[in-house]
Design an enzyme around this catalytic site. Sequence first.
Site, PDB file in Angstrom:
ATOM      1  N   CYS A   2       7.622   0.470  -0.925  1.00 52.58           N
ATOM      2  CA  CYS A   2       8.846   1.256  -1.075  1.00 52.58           C
ATOM      3  C   CYS A   2       8.594   2.556  -1.845  1.00 52.58           C
ATOM      4  CB  CYS A   2       9.888   0.469  -1.856  1.00 52.58           C
ATOM      5  SG  CYS A   2      10.190  -1.167  -1.248  1.00 52.58           S
ATOM      6  N   ARG A  27       3.528   5.617   2.320  1.00 50.87           N
ATOM      7  CA  ARG A  27       3.396   4.354   1.597  1.00 50.87           C
ATOM      8  C   ARG A  27       3.756   3.157   2.468  1.00 50.87           C
ATOM      9  NH1 ARG A  27       3.865   5.129  -4.195  1.00 50.87           N
ATOM     10  NH2 ARG A  27       4.947   3.149  -4.395  1.00 50.87           N
ATOM     11  N   TRP A  74      10.545  -1.164   2.032  1.00 49.39           N
ATOM     12  CA  TRP A  74       9.630  -2.058   2.752  1.00 49.39           C
ATOM     13  C   TRP A  74      10.149  -3.457   2.475  1.00 49.39           C
ATOM     14  CZ3 TRP A  74       6.038  -5.980   1.750  1.00 49.39           C
ATOM     15  CH2 TRP A  74       5.041  -6.158   2.709  1.00 49.39           C
ATOM     16  N   ASN A 100      12.208  -0.481  -6.405  1.00 44.94           N
ATOM     17  CA  ASN A 100      10.943  -0.992  -5.872  1.00 44.94           C
ATOM     18  C   ASN A 100      10.587  -2.223  -6.679  1.00 44.94           C
ATOM     19  OD1 ASN A 100      10.840   1.280  -4.341  1.00 44.94           O
ATOM     20  ND2 ASN A 100       9.043   2.175  -5.336  1.00 44.94           N
ATOM     21  N   GLY A 101       9.979  -3.221  -6.029  1.00 48.81           N
ATOM     22  CA  GLY A 101       9.571  -4.425  -6.755  1.00 48.81           C
ATOM     23  C   GLY A 101      10.412  -5.615  -6.341  1.00 48.81           C
ATOM     24  N   GLU A 483     -15.003  -4.414   7.451  1.00 49.49           N
ATOM     25  CA  GLU A 483     -14.178  -3.211   7.299  1.00 49.49           C
ATOM     26  C   GLU A 483     -13.872  -2.578   8.665  1.00 49.49           C
ATOM     27  OE1 GLU A 483     -12.379  -1.934   5.145  1.00 49.49           O
ATOM     28  OE2 GLU A 483     -12.214   0.187   5.622  1.00 49.49           O
ATOM     29  N   LYS A 487     -10.125  -2.048  10.091  1.00 48.22           N
ATOM     30  CA  LYS A 487      -9.582  -0.746  10.531  1.00 48.22           C
ATOM     31  C   LYS A 487      -8.933  -0.879  11.899  1.00 48.22           C
ATOM     32  CE  LYS A 487      -9.387   1.002   7.654  1.00 48.22           C
ATOM     33  NZ  LYS A 487      -9.789   0.680   6.347  1.00 48.22           N
ATOM     34  N   GLU A 490      -5.653  -2.949  11.690  1.00 49.06           N
ATOM     35  CA  GLU A 490      -4.578  -2.266  10.971  1.00 49.06           C
ATOM     36  C   GLU A 490      -3.850  -1.246  11.827  1.00 49.06           C
ATOM     37  OE1 GLU A 490      -5.583  -1.661   6.310  1.00 49.06           O
ATOM     38  OE2 GLU A 490      -6.969  -0.694   7.679  1.00 49.06           O
ATOM     39  N   HIS A 506     -22.056 -19.901  15.133  1.00 50.32           N
ATOM     40  CA  HIS A 506     -21.288 -21.043  14.635  1.00 50.32           C
ATOM     41  C   HIS A 506     -19.814 -20.942  15.006  1.00 50.32           C
ATOM     42  CE1 HIS A 506     -24.860 -22.309  12.549  1.00 50.32           C
ATOM     43  NE2 HIS A 506     -24.980 -21.075  12.077  1.00 50.32           N
ATOM     44  N   LYS A 605       0.850   1.256   1.994  1.00 45.18           N
ATOM     45  CA  LYS A 605      -0.330   1.887   1.411  1.00 45.18           C
ATOM     46  C   LYS A 605      -0.670   1.271   0.069  1.00 45.18           C
ATOM     47  CE  LYS A 605      -3.557   4.997   1.084  1.00 45.18           C
ATOM     48  NZ  LYS A 605      -4.775   4.592   1.805  1.00 45.18           N
TER      49      LYS A 605
HETATM   50  C1  G6P Z   1      -3.109  -2.188   1.254  1.00 43.78           C
HETATM   51  C2  G6P Z   1      -3.601  -1.009   2.068  1.00 43.78           C
HETATM   52  C3  G6P Z   1      -5.111  -1.122   2.269  1.00 43.78           C
HETATM   53  C4  G6P Z   1      -5.799  -1.225   0.915  1.00 43.78           C
HETATM   54  C5  G6P Z   1      -5.244  -2.390   0.088  1.00 43.78           C
HETATM   55  C6  G6P Z   1      -5.749  -2.338  -1.344  1.00 43.78           C
HETATM   56  O1  G6P Z   1      -3.219  -3.342   2.007  1.00 43.78           O
HETATM   57  O2  G6P Z   1      -2.961  -0.967   3.329  1.00 43.78           O
HETATM   58  O3  G6P Z   1      -5.589   0.041   2.931  1.00 43.78           O
HETATM   59  O4  G6P Z   1      -7.161  -1.400   1.112  1.00 43.78           O
HETATM   60  O5  G6P Z   1      -3.828  -2.316   0.029  1.00 43.78           O
HETATM   61  O6  G6P Z   1      -5.220  -1.196  -1.965  1.00 43.78           O
HETATM   62  P1  G6P Z   1      -5.848  -0.486  -3.217  1.00 43.78           P
HETATM   63  O7  G6P Z   1      -4.945   0.673  -3.478  1.00 43.78           O
HETATM   64  O8  G6P Z   1      -5.835  -1.489  -4.328  1.00 43.78           O
HETATM   65  O9  G6P Z   1      -7.230  -0.074  -2.869  1.00 43.78           O
END
Ligand code: G6P
Length: 610
Positions: A2, A27, A74, A100-101, A483, A487, A490, A506, A605
């Site tokens: 949020c 965000r 959010w 937020n929260g 990773e 990507k 996501e 396996h 984010k």
């Molecule tokens: C969210 C984001 C990811 C990020 C993760 C950790 O899930 O979408 O891209 O890697 O949080 O965030 P941070 O700010 O702690 O690296």
Amino acid sequence: MCGIVGYIGHREALPIVLEGLRNLEYRGYDSAGIAICDGARIRIRKRAGKVAQLAADIEGEEFPGTLGIGHTRWATHGEPTDINAHPHTDASGRIVLIHNGIIENYAVLKTRLERKGYSFRSETDTEVLAVFIGMLYERLGDFELAVRTALQEVEGTFGLAILSKDDPDCLIAARRGSPIVLGIGDSEYIVASDASAIVAHTRRVVYLRDDELAILRRDGYVTKTIGDEFIAPEIHELDFELEQIQRGNFPHFMLKEIFEQPVTFRDSIRGRLLVEQGNAKLGGLTTVADKLRVARRIILTGCGTSWHSALVGEYVIEQLARIPVEVEYASELRYRNPVIYPDDIVIGISQSGETIDTLAALREARLKGATILGIVNVVGSTIARETDAGVYLHAGPEIGVASTKAFTSQLAVLALLGLYLGRQRDLSASEGQHLAKELNTIPEHITTILDSAPTIEYIAHQYAHCTNALYLGRGVNYPVALEGALKLKEISYVHAEGYPAAEMKHGPIALIDENMPVVFIATCDDIYDKVISNIQEVRARRGRIIAIATEGDQRVAELADHVIFVPPTHSLLTPILTTIPLQLLAYYIAVARGCDVDKPRNLAKSVTVE
Ligand code: G6P
């Protein structure tokens, strides 16, 4: 997650609030709303959907007033609907707030309020807080006192901006767990959940700490605890420019940030890499140098992409410094009563510096006496402030939800840390020099890889229709496989899995057929031959192979359907290079599938709730 923006001053609030919301869109959110106060009334508009839809809805309508708040939600409690969107009001409509929260004791509070005859329109925890403050306001007759009294009873986390119709010269902001930044202008203030909504107006900011609130009036502001103790505000200067949060000529922030990596990587090592001495100088760790020298174990923790960089860090630090390293998801570490000793070093890795699980894991480690450090991008963020010491990434603001440049900068800092810890121990000067020299040439190598973007785009088009993908790597490139898969998931919503290549036998091998793209990271290193065997195994089952290989490697080129070359470098640094084609591959596949790359569905984010 949020986003919050609030304005009090002498200019019209609406355009400032809407612009702030646009700057916070990255965000991640699913609904948006605003409330503008003209002194006599507060006009509210909110809806599920994007800020642009909200702006279109209110186009042509009058929202006069120099005090206002705006929110991007959010969803946590209750679906993303118009009614659940913020702002929320108390029963009388006088108190208006955005949040937020999560209010954890909202159910208890709600029952209490219902017994007193209050009813609720939404399913949110936020409305409960608004009604609760409203009830206290009726009883106490003082806006600030009502807010402070309510917040003392609230359990959970909050970043808040609150208005009262009865006090049109006042904006109250408060924080516990969810960041709130105050932008200090000239007879005007902007409150926001992050500085991106502020930088266009002022560079002078105050970061609220937990359980603090700010009372902002046009002629001045105070900060105090929710227990009513005044706090002298500490003013910081923002360290980034407005252009850095703008897309420029790139179609997406993600692509912009991928292409920024030669520069951001250089910024991360600048002034820190001592090529001649084969060492690294990390100013942020000076105060803990002695503790690092005698550390018997390092625990790296984080979430998402940051957890992947921790996995690379484990290989790098163990190999260079021969210190045992453990990597753990922050969300797991915080809840399993981990065995942590006072001579452990626990390092939280986080782009945002606000991820609640990472923060909580570090707090747990502190409780057990460990030294806690942060590897963080956002200056002044909570993790940066709460840790004993740390290293900033200096990657600049990362707007794309899928982390790219922050990841390579995390790898840069972990390599510097490995070098530093290694030289405190057994790493010879010549080995250190070799690594440092290679580290110094990484930015040019990244540029070379970025030149192959058109080839990667071409490959992406061949596979854009696929519904599954497998990413395989070994050793230090195993986390890169994770990773790469993350990507793709996501931003393109294609199911993808990352695996250590040998583990394929396996289980995942059962998935392989002629429709399954398998991405191999197969750079020349000591396990190269093993990876080649794994490639053969996939080929034998007619899987489609996309290989990331070392420049000039004809053997891989002959085995794979497609090959993307990266320049040769020190084996521990290969993840920094091999990850770049995977970022581009995911990006181009997502674009080909018509996905909203910068704002993928359901993702945030910065994850400030559990
Ligand atoms: C969210 C984001 C990811 C990020 C993760 C950790 O899930 O979408 O891209 O890697 O949080 O965030 P941070 O700010 O702690 O690296």
